[in-house]
Design a protein around this motif. Sequence first.
Motif: not given
Length: 305
Positions: A35-55, A68-76
């Motif tokens: 989750v954090e990797e995809l968030g950092s890729l496009v500069g979107l904040p990650v909500k929540g804390s701990g090992t679960s509930g991250r979104a 488009a960058m996010l869709y490409a990353a999820i597909e790849a």
Amino acid sequence: MPSIRHSFTLCIYYEDGGELVPNSIGVELPSRSMVEELGSLVGLPVKGSGTSGRAIDVDLDENDPRLAMLYAAIEAKYQLKPSPHRVIPVADRQKYFGVSRKVEWTPSEINSAEFLLFSGSRQIASHANPDDEQWAREHYVAELDKKQYTAVQLGIMSPFQGIAVAEPLRTSLLAANLAGLNLTPVTFVGGGKVKRPLWALKSHVILPDMLNPIQNGQGEVVAFDKKWDRFESRHVDDGKCDPPVLRYRRAEMEALQPFDIAMTRARLGNGDKIAYRWCIVSQKFRTEMKRLKVPALGYAPVVLE
């Protein structure tokens, strides 16, 4: 052309080590690092804390390069694509994930549209299941709520999109000479006295088939003339747009008798007794609603091809 925003969620519900699960509103990922990797890729904040509930709650214009960058990353990374359908076909539910597309029409586009999909957002009554005879006649049935929503003159049979009206709006609509208008009494169930009668907002005019495919709950395309299977759902396949974008053949619409209100041929909903035809209206109908100062109404252009 309207602007369209894509929204979906990338999340982890459980501890690291879960499964990758595409669903109707996004993707459940196996670990918070994903989750954090995809968030950092496009500069979107990650909500929540701990090992679960991250979104990550994605809400981006479809022309935003980050989307488009996010869709490409999820597909790849995960071999998943955003679904082009409202209901993802069962056979494709490990290949696609659900995306909601928020459509924003400009005032000029709404003003110039020949026909409009009409909706209400206030609740005027609570839907109740009709009996078989009422269902066959498409008769509206409501629960006899104690409040009876006395401040609302036009609203939905919550939580569905059947629309009903009360007095004095009913009398005003009848006086407006709206072509096709048909107001039929709503039946109440649950005992007690009906203090405030309601009328279903309908039309004598039934539209031809829309160009949009109609899907069932399994994502299969079904024919308009197919007998309704009990409890089987029907949905407009418009790419999961909100509000829905309905498309019709221009020649078929122009061949109809002039109307200010008409109904879709298909009943749409999650099951047979909670499905309603949708209202399509003219600019004259919209003007009349403005003159009568009816609040909380929605209009979306119908596309003619």
